[in-house]
Every structure is written in structure tokens, then in C-alpha cells.
Design an enzyme around this catalytic site. Structure first.
Site, PDB file in Angstrom:
ATOM      1  N   MET A   1       5.036   2.875   1.643  1.00 16.62           N
ATOM      2  CA  MET A   1       6.323   2.561   2.276  1.00 16.62           C
ATOM      3  C   MET A   1       6.943   3.819   2.850  1.00 16.62           C
ATOM      4  SD  MET A   1       8.617   0.390   3.063  1.00 16.62           S
ATOM      5  CE  MET A   1      10.035   0.933   4.010  1.00 16.62           C
TER       6      MET A   1
ATOM      7  N   ASN B   1       9.779   5.264   3.536  1.00 20.32           N
ATOM      8  CA  ASN B   1      11.147   5.755   3.351  1.00 20.32           C
ATOM      9  C   ASN B   1      11.272   7.149   3.958  1.00 20.32           C
ATOM     10  OD1 ASN B   1      11.409   3.517   1.395  1.00 20.32           O
ATOM     11  ND2 ASN B   1      10.035   4.807   0.203  1.00 20.32           N
TER      12      ASN B   1
ATOM     13  N   HIS C   1      -0.301   6.538   8.871  1.00 25.17           N
ATOM     14  CA  HIS C   1       0.492   5.353   9.213  1.00 25.17           C
ATOM     15  C   HIS C   1       1.955   5.558   8.818  1.00 25.17           C
ATOM     16  CE1 HIS C   1       1.151   0.886   9.517  1.00 25.17           C
ATOM     17  NE2 HIS C   1       2.116   1.188   8.659  1.00 25.17           N
ATOM     18  N   GLU C   2       2.161   5.920   7.571  1.00 20.90           N
ATOM     19  CA  GLU C   2       3.548   6.048   7.101  1.00 20.90           C
ATOM     20  C   GLU C   2       4.261   7.170   7.832  1.00 20.90           C
ATOM     21  OE1 GLU C   2       4.425   3.558   5.586  1.00 20.90           O
ATOM     22  OE2 GLU C   2       2.447   2.864   4.951  1.00 20.90           O
TER      23      GLU C   2
ATOM     24  N   GLY D   1       0.832  -1.210   0.000  1.00 25.41           N
ATOM     25  CA  GLY D   1       0.000   0.000   0.000  1.00 25.41           C
ATOM     26  C   GLY D   1       0.859   1.249   0.000  1.00 25.41           C
TER      27      GLY D   1
HETATM   28  N1  BES Z   1       6.446  -0.811   6.012  1.00 26.51           N
HETATM   29  C1  BES Z   1       5.226  -1.092   5.359  1.00 26.51           C
HETATM   30  C2  BES Z   1       5.381  -1.474   3.929  1.00 26.51           C
HETATM   31  C3  BES Z   1       5.868  -2.885   3.715  1.00 26.51           C
HETATM   32  C4  BES Z   1       5.050  -3.948   3.920  1.00 26.51           C
HETATM   33  C5  BES Z   1       7.138  -3.126   3.257  1.00 26.51           C
HETATM   34  C6  BES Z   1       5.505  -5.228   3.703  1.00 26.51           C
HETATM   35  C7  BES Z   1       7.583  -4.412   3.057  1.00 26.51           C
HETATM   36  C8  BES Z   1       6.771  -5.468   3.264  1.00 26.51           C
HETATM   37  C9  BES Z   1       4.285   0.114   5.415  1.00 26.51           C
HETATM   38  O1  BES Z   1       4.494   0.975   6.458  1.00 26.51           O
HETATM   39  C10 BES Z   1       2.906  -0.430   5.592  1.00 26.51           C
HETATM   40  O2  BES Z   1       2.636  -0.924   6.643  1.00 26.51           O
HETATM   41  N2  BES Z   1       2.073  -0.337   4.574  1.00 26.51           N
HETATM   42  C11 BES Z   1       0.760  -0.900   4.588  1.00 26.51           C
HETATM   43  C12 BES Z   1      -0.293   0.157   4.645  1.00 26.51           C
HETATM   44  C13 BES Z   1      -0.633   0.561   6.040  1.00 26.51           C
HETATM   45  C14 BES Z   1      -1.644   1.679   6.071  1.00 26.51           C
HETATM   46  C15 BES Z   1      -1.149  -0.572   6.879  1.00 26.51           C
HETATM   47  C16 BES Z   1       0.593  -1.672   3.298  1.00 26.51           C
HETATM   48  O3  BES Z   1       1.430  -1.504   2.413  1.00 26.51           O
HETATM   49  O4  BES Z   1      -0.341  -2.442   3.207  1.00 26.51           O
HETATM   50 ZN    ZN Z   2       3.818   0.205   8.251  1.00 25.99          ZN
END
Ligand code: BES
Ligand code: ZN
EC number: 3.4.11.14
Length: 884
Positions: A279, A281, A313-314, A277
Site C-alpha cells: 500500500m 501511503n 509499483h508503490e 500485497g
Molecule cells: N493501492 C493498492 C493497494 C490496495 C489494493 C488497497 C486494494 C486497497 C484495496 C496498491 O498500490 C497495490 O496495487 N497493491 C498490489 C500490488 C501491486 C504490485 C499490483 C496488491 O496489493 O496486490
Molecule cells: Zn497500486
């Protein structure tokens, strides 16, 4: 985990050796968007801590042209021999002699690919206004893909500073974590060299680049941070909502965490191809377009609230995760659980229109419990040996359960104390790494309580408790007998006899919104006295549904609550919790569908979307069972549902009324869609008419009832309806509508149409790989669809693996789950499992990677089978009794 009786593969995973660590990287990359490649030159400052004649770094899919060593500044560099382990992705660099502890530099020259697998440094494709195919390059490094872009110590513990330089074509924008400090012409004068400021100390998975024809809008936070939202050309206006919110959010977190955001800027960029969804960074947060961009008249309320949550969230990760990072992936929840909790804290406080805490119950609490009720769940603190198992861990345990457990703790300690503990933790570990114990220590310090003792049961054991409660009256006292045991969705025994420390809150009929008493259940079995309760007054546990546990009441206790559920005197969070618990207990066989229907019937005056959602879920279980029983049973079950929903449907109508809150239209969509699914012809006609008026006269469909409308058209509109949806998908440029047409079309009951859709999406690649899983989402609507999806998955597993980059890909794993989870018989459970055991396209390592997702799906199939078996008779009688 062993699968299919095969021994686990003998391969032994290894972490990097700890005798050397990086302190600084200078990374220069020249991406070429036409050739899908990049050239790289990087210098890594390394501290050798113990004598060694070898150095090891991660690298993957890189062609390393040379590695050289500089041990004293000014010395000539020596070119070194290397060897590569392609299982561990580790490059071993042989040193000219044994080096004693000292500082050295390694210089790498390499070439890499801008791949199309949405990981590492990759390319994303889009069409410009003229319809010409264009590319941009972007990164996704978490968890282990920084090594695709430059050789590095690719584990979260190795924090270092980074100087990034990108050489790109003159007309392109180049972005990285930090602000630009210089832009100069390249040596040949044909390109430009963009140099970025030095980052703070951070882990490799947080480094990011983006290169392309980008446009942006910008604003400043109160604290002076420059915020920008970047998009591909033509979409920047759709970033306004997120930009405004992100500005607010940084200021809000600055205050809440009491630590100011340390970088001068933060960009949010929407990438057309993106596997997750979003990331986090540091300074360059990447998003799927749908998770960042909003069109006020077109985006649904639900999607808009999701955008708010994802943005928040991010940005919460900028503190939880980026500033303080977990030592190893076992403590992934330390960042994901807290970013998830903070997203609700922020949206709850700043976007009241979404009533987000109501949605929390369904989207977080209930979804965490659904997965954690399975025997194939895992503890929040999960052992990670090989990071190849990692993608699978980004699941509802790490997110939703962690989030819910945090909320439980926050309520238990009170928000100010909880906040104080988090601030302590963040300050103490900033620019460094931590483990779960460090957090408990900070919270213990803030609260004066032993938080470790309270919480370790929740994060180190899998599962959660169900409390069995019965009562007796003694004068004005109510005496509660409470027993805990692990809640397992199949109702069976807990092999481990787990125990939790359960914070219990109690509310009573005469003051339903107050917490009348608090207890901490520590034993398997305890009695508690609630004083000042009149005989006959109801008593409910888990006030506000703040705890991560379910409650099973004695009949007497449950019956006493029904009138106040009906009158809505009981608060909405409690009504939801009660009904959701009942719906979950259906599968254990301890509550029958008939009992559930009784509660549903007493909710005829219910007016909250989320509570109806819980009721609706029970109805969907009833329909699922009836469908497996016989045509006649299905017909009768549908009639029963019409009986239960008809009055509410008529009252709600289809049109938005003045002065409604944001939940009403969602409720309308839910109730009318259920009526349509139950075959209520006037409702179906109305939906079809809305769709045709939209196509023919341009009468807008309210965004919140759009998916329901598309669904009816796909299920009841035959080829004509399907073609119209397809046409809409082809002509819309808005991602939410695209997604909704796909989810709808996949519900078609006609196999040739489904075949056409899958061919269109998968074989002709007309659907982006990131979105292809939506083609599976609706197939569970019919038995034909289920069968089709499953067969398709089996026949194309090789292509799926190839397309998504292997068994570890979360896109692959989500398709796998969707392909099987709507089955509902023992035979199907066996068939599903056997397929993966025997599938020639999977290696033993793949099977190991997939063990848990497969196990979970098999378990889900068995649960449906069980539900059916324990309710066959009940359903027959129920339908007779209702005379339908
Ligand atoms: N750090 C994650 C992205 C991620 C997920 C990287 C799995 C590598 C593997 C990011 O902060 C995240 O949690 N994204 C969620 C959305 C969030 C609103 C729950 C996502 O990508 O679903
Ligand atoms: Zn996350």
C-alpha cells in the site's frame, strides 16, 4: 447488479454533502498494544461553503466521546449533538444554528480498537526470537478505512494537510507519513509523544501510522531523500535488496516524471499481517513481508522479480495516485493502471536480468484478457455507486487490462510523446484530483492526436476485440481483410455490437522483427494493403503483441507461420502472442485441441520460458478435459504430453548450467513439473530424490525449482511426503517457503490429509488469515480436492465472512473464486450459483457485493464445460492418431 432474481436492495448509497470541506487535520492518537485500543483527539479545520446547520463526516468502529465546535479562534468550544448512520458510516453533527460560509474547527474525542481484520488501524502479531508473542500496530486505509482511525472526510476528493502525533511506549518506534519533528515525554512521563511534520495536501486514504519494536536499514537517494526499510526484529538484512532498488527507483522516477519526490523521507515497512500485497501511503509504504523481503540464496527468481515490481509499483503511486489522485473510485485505474505500467518501465530499464517484458505478456496481457473475455467483466472506467463494491474492482481489469492498454497507447504514440503527455498531466493536477478525460487531454496536447477518440472505447466499454484476418496477394502487395468483433471466451455473440479503434501493426516473414506497416482499424470491417510482400511470405498482425486484442487467422495464414515458430525466427513476443491467442480460442470452439497440439508439436525447439508457459496452459486444458472423459483417456492424454515434453525435459535436465539466463531454471521447473504431472516416473523419482537429499543431506534445492519439487512430493509422496512438507512448514521462518509448502500440500490426492491441512490452517488458525487462501490454490489438482474445497467453503462460509471482515473483503472473494473455479460442468455451475442464492449466512447486500465475482466464477465453470463438449471427439481422435 441483481442476483438470483432478487431485486437489488433498496438501500441508497450517499456521498458526503459538498457544502463543507476539510483543509487541515491535527490527529493525536495513543495506541495501546496490550489492550488493542487507542485513544484519539483530533481537530479538523473545515471550510463551510454553503449555509448549513449540519456537518457530516465518516467514522466507523469508533466510540465518539465528544464533538465540539470552535467558530472563532479563542472562542470557547460548544459540545454538539450527533447522530450516526451505520450503513453509510456517516456521523451527522448538529450545529447550534445555521452557519454561513466561514471557517470552523471541529474537535473530536474518541476511542478506537486496534482490530485484527487488517483494515483501519490494526494489530499484527509475530513471535520474537524467544518465541514470545508480540504485536505491532499498522494501518490500511484504502479505500474507505481511514474512518476506522479518526473521523474524516473519507473520500479521495477531499485533500487536506495532516499533522500527526503519536503517543507510544518509550521502547517502541512510531512512524507516520512524515519525518519526526519532536519527541517529548508524555504528561505522566511514562510514554513518549512523537510529533511528525505537516504532510502535503493529500487524500485521507493515504495517511498511515506504524508502531512497534522495529528495526531498519537506510540509505539516501541522489536527490537527498532518506529511504529506510523497516522490519520486525531480526529481519532487516532481508530488506537490503528492496532498499537498494527503492533508492534507484526514486531517482529514476524523479527524472522520468520530471517532478522531484516532495517529501524528505520515504519508509518501506514489512508488516507480518497484511491483506493486500502492498500500500502506497505517502512516505510510509506498507508491504506484506513476502513482497518486500528477499534472502538472496532462498528467494526464487520469480519472487525476487515480484518484489522489484511491487516496490516500483508503490513508488510510482507517489506520483500517480498520491500527487495526482482520482476524483472518485470510478477512475481508480488512473492510479492502478499507471503504477502497474511504470513498475514494468522501471524494472525493464533497471533489472534486465528478469526479462520482465516477456513476463508482462503472461502476467498482465493474458491475465487481463482472461477476465475481460467474460460476459461478467466490467469497463476500466467502472461505475462505483457504493464503495462497498470497491474491493472487487481491484482486479485484473483495473490492473492488468489498464496496464496493457497503457502499453498499447505508449507504443502507438511512441515513448517520448507518451512521457511528455504524462508529465503535462502530473504537473497540471499535482496536489489535486483528476478524471480520465484530463489524462486524454494532456496526451492529446502532447501528441497532436485525438487520444480521447482513440482510447475511450478501451476504457469505457468492457471487453476487447478479436480480429478475423484473411488475405489475398496482388502483385507485390498483400491485401488484408480485417473484421473486428468482441472477443467473448464462450465464442458467442456480443449483445452490444461494440467497436474499437484498434492500432494494428504488421510484420512479415522476411523481416520478422520489424513493423512493416501500421493501420488504425476504426470500422467493423476494413481492407488494408501491405506493400512489398512476396507471395508465400507470412504476414502477422500485432507485432510484438503490443495491442490488447486477439487475432484469428485464416488456416492458410497460420500454417505459413508455423516453420518460423519452429525455427524461432519469429520473435519471442510474437510467438507467445500467437500461442496464447490459440489457447484462448480453444474455449470459443473455433480452434480445436488438435490444432493446438499441432502448434505445440512444432514448438519442440522452443527455448523461452514464457512461450512454454502458453503451451503448458493448453496442455493443462487437454488434461482437464481428458480427466472428465475417462480413466483411459486421461492415461492416453498423459502419454501424449510425455511424448511432447520428454525430449525437452531430457535436454534441460534438473541442474543449473553455467552461463544460463534467469529464465532457464524456471523453464526447467515448468517442463519437469508437467512431465511429473503426466506421470513420467523417472521425473517423479528425480524430484523425490532431490527432496530427500535436501532433507537428509542438506543438498540445497534451487529456489526456482522448489515449488515444483514440493508439488511432486505432495502429489506422489503419500502421507510420508505430506508430513515432511508439514514439518518443513513448521520449521521454516521464510515466508516464500511457507507459502510453497501450503500450495503443495493442498495438492495431495488423499482426503484425510487435505482434511488435516484445512483443519490446521483454518480451524486451528496455524496459517495467517492473509495466507489461508493458498490452501485453496492447489485443490484443483484432483477431483477429490475440488470437491473437498467446495464443501469446506460452503460449510464454513459464516466463519470466513467473520474472519475476513465481510463479503467486501478481497480475501473472502478470492477464496470464493478458488473454491469453485476448477469445476467443469453445467451441473456444477448451477450448484455453485444456487448455493449463494440460498445461503442463509448472506444478506441481500452481500449478494449484491458478490454478484460479479460469483458471475465470473459461474462463467469460468461453464467455459470448462464447453471446452470439454466441443473437444470430446477431437480428443479421442487425436489420441488415436498419436497412437498413445
Ligand atoms: N493501492 C493498492 C493497494 C490496495 C489494493 C488497497 C486494494 C486497497 C484495496 C496498491 O498500490 C497495490 O496495487 N497493491 C498490489 C500490488 C501491486 C504490485 C499490483 C496488491 O496489493 O496486490
Ligand atoms: Zn497500486
Amino acid at each position: 447488479m441483481a442476483v438470483c432474481g432478487n431485486p437489488a436492495p433498496s438501500f441508497k448509497f450517499e456521498r458526503l454533502p459538498t457544502f463543507a470541506e476539510p483543509t487541515h487535520y491535527d490527529v493525536r492518537l495513543s495506541p495501546c498494544l496490550n489492550q488493542f485500543s487507542f485513544e484519539g483527539l483530533s481537530t479538523v479545520d473545515i471550510t463551510i461553503k454553503e449555509a448549513t446547520d449540519v456537518l457530516k463526516v465518516h467514522a466507523q468502529s469508533l466510540h465518539i466521546q465528544s464533538v465540539s465546535l470552535v467558530s472563532n479562534p479563542g472562542d470557547a468550544s460548544k459540545t454538539l449533538e450527533t447522530s450516526y448512520d451505520d450503513k453509510l458510516n456517516i456521523l451527522s453533527i448538529k450545529l447550534p444554528s445555521v452557519l454561513q460560509p466561514q471557517k470552523v474547527q471541529l474537535v473530536f474525542k474518541f476511542v478506537g480498537e486496534l482490530n485484527d481484520k487488517m483494515r483501519g488501524f490494526y494489530r499484527s502479531q509475530y513471535k520474537d526470537k524467544a518465541g514470545t508473542e508480540k504485536f505491532l500496530a499498522s494501518t490500511q486505509f484504502e479505500s474507505t478505512y481511514a474512518r476506522y482511525a479518526f473521523p474524516c472526510f473519507d473520500e479521495p476528493i477531499y485533500k487536506a494537510t495532516f499533522d500527526v502525533t503519536l503517543e507510544v511506549e518509550n521502547h517502541l518506534t512510531a512512524l507516520s507519513n512524515m519525518n519526526v519533528i519532536s519527541e517529548t515525554p508524555s504528561a505522566d512521563g511514562k510514554r513518549k509523544v512523537v510529533k511528525f511534520a505537516t504532510t502535503p495536501k493529500m487524500s485521507s486514504y493515504l495517511v498511515a501510522f506504524a508502531v512497534g519494536e522495529l528495526e531498519y536499514i537506510s540509505a539516501q537517494t541522489k536527490s537527498g531523500v532518506e529511504m529506510r526499510v523497516y522490519t520486525v526484529p531480526g529481519k532487516k538484512e532481508q530488506g537490503q535488496y528492496s532498499l537498494d532498488l527503492s533508492v534507484k527507483c526514486i531517482d529514476w522516477y524523479n527524472e522520468w516524471f520530471d517532478i522531484p519526490y516532495p517529501l524528505p523521507k520515504c519508509d518501506l515497512i514489512a508488516i507480518p499481517d497484511f491483506s493486500m500485497g502492498a500500500m502506497e501511503n505517502w512516505g510510509l509504504v506498507t508491504y506484506r513481508e513476502i513482497a518486500l523481503l528477499v534472502d538472496p540464496g532462498v528467494t526464487s527468481t520469480r519472487q525476487k522479480s515480484r518484489v522489484a515490481l511491487v516496490v516500483a509499483h508503490e513508488l510510482a503511486h507517489l506520483w500517480f495516485g498520491n500527487l495526482v489522485t482520482m476524483k472518485w473510485w470510478t477512475d481508480l485505474w488512473l492510479k492502478e493502471g499507471f503504477a502497474s505500467f511504470m513498475e514494468y518501465m522501471f524494472v525493464g530499464a533497471n533489472c534486465p536480468e528478469f526479462k520482465i517484458w516477456l513476463h508482462f505478456l503472461n502476467d498482465e496481457l493474458a491475465s487481463g484478457m482472461a477476465l475481460d473475455g467474460l460476459r461478467n467483466s466490467h469497463p476500466i472506467e467502472v461505475e462505483i455507486d457504493n464503495p462497498n463494491e470497491l474491493d472487487e474492482i481491484y482486479d485484473s481489469i483495473t490492473y492488468a487490462k489498464s496496464n496493457s492498454v497503457n502499453r498499447m497507447l505508449c507504443y502507438y504514440l511512441s515513448e517520448p510523446v507518451f512521457q511528455k503527455g504524462l508529465r503535462l498531466y502530473l504537473k497540471k493536477f499535482q496536489y489535486s484530483n483528476a478524471v480520465t478525460q484530463d489524462l486524454w487531454t494532456a496526451l492529446s496536447e502532447a501528441s497532436g492526436q485525438n487520444v480521447n477518440e482513440l482510447m475511450s472505447g478501451w476504457t469505457q466499454q468492457m471487453g476487447f476485440p478479436v480480429l478475423h484476418v484473411s488475405q489475398r496477394q496482388d502483385g507485390n502487395n498483400r491485401i488484408l481483410t480485417v473484421r473486428q468483433r468482441r472477443f467473448i471466451s464462450d465464442g458467442g455473440e456480443d449483445p452490444k455490437n461494440s467497436l474499437w479503434q484498434v492500432p494494428i501493426t504488421v510484420s512479415i516473414g522476411s523481416a520478422p522483427s520489424e513493423v512493416k506497416a501500421r493501420f488504425l482499424l476504426k470500422e467493423q470491417h476494413q481492407e488494408f494493403v501491405v506493400e512489398g510482400v512476396q507471395p508465400g511470405e507470412w504476414v502477422k498482425l500485432n507485432s510484438g503483441t503490443t495491442g490488447f486484442y486477439r487475432v484469428e487467422y485464416s488456416d492458410e495464414m497460420l500454417t505459413a507461420m508455423l516453420p518460423d515458430i519452429a525455427s524461432r525466427k519469429m520473435p519471442v513476443l510474437d510467438r507467445f502472442g500467437l500461442i496464447n491467442d490459440l489457447s484462448a480460442l480453444l474455449n470459443t470452439g473455433r480452434v480445436s485441441i488438435a490444432q493446438f497440439v499441432q502448434v505445440a508439436a512444432s514448438s519442440a525447439n522452443e527455448d523461452e520460458f514464457v512461450v512454454w508457459g502458453a503451451i503448458d496452459e493448453g496442455m493443462s486444458k487437454l488434461l482437464g478435459c481428458a480427466r472428465e472423459m475417462s480413466e483411459d483417456t486421461l492415461k492416453s492424454a498423459k502419454q501424449l504430453i510425455i511424448k511432447l515434453f520428454e525430449k525437452t525435459g531430457a535436454e534441460l535436465g534438473f541442474a543449473e548450467q553455467a552461463g544460463e539466463d534467469s529464465q532457464k531454471m524456471m523453464l526447467r521447473a515448468l517442463v519437469q513439473a508437467r512431465l511429473a504431472r503426466a506421470g513420467h516416473q523417472p521425473t517423479i523419482d528425480k524430484f523425490n530424490q532431490m527432496f530427500n537429499d535436501f532433507l537428509e543431506k542438506g543438498t540445497p534445492i534451487h529456489p526456482d525449482i522448489r515449488l515444483s519439487t514440493f508439488g511432486v512430493v505432495a502429489r506422489c509422496g503419500g502421507k510420508e511426503g505430506f508430513d515432511k512438507l508439514m514439518n518443513l512448514r513448521e520449521t521454516t521462518t521464510f515466508q516464500e517457503i511457507e507459502r510453497q509448502t501450503m500450495i503443495a500440500m493442498s495438492q495431495t490426492p488423499e482426503q484425510p490429509l487435505l482434511a488435516q491441512l484445512f483443519e490446521y490452517g483454518f480451524e486451528k488458525n496455524k496459517v495467517r488469515p492473509q495466507d489461508q487462501l493458498y490452501l485453496f490454490v492447489g485443490t484443483g489438482a484432483t477431483q477429490m480436492g475440488q470437491q473437498y474445497a467446495w464443501t469446506y467453503f460452503c460449510e464454513h462460509i459464516k466463519e470466513f465472512l467473520e474472519k475476513y471482515g465481510g463479503a467486501n473483503s478481497s480475501l473472502f472473494q478470492r477464496c470464493l473464486k478458488f473454491a469453485g473455479e476448477s469445476f467443469g460442468s453445467e451441473q456444477r455451475a448451477v450448484e455453485f450459483q444456487d448455493f449463494f442464492c440460498n445461503c442463509k449466512d448472506l444478506t441481500d447486500t452481500d449478494r449484491q457485493t458478490l454478484a460479479r465475482p460469483i458471475g465470473q466464477t459461474v462463467e469460468a465453470i461453464r467455459l470448462s464445460a464447453r471446452l470439454l463438449e466441443s473437444n470430446r471427439k477431437v480428443i479421442e481422435e487425436l489420441l488415436k492418431q498419436h497412437n498413445v
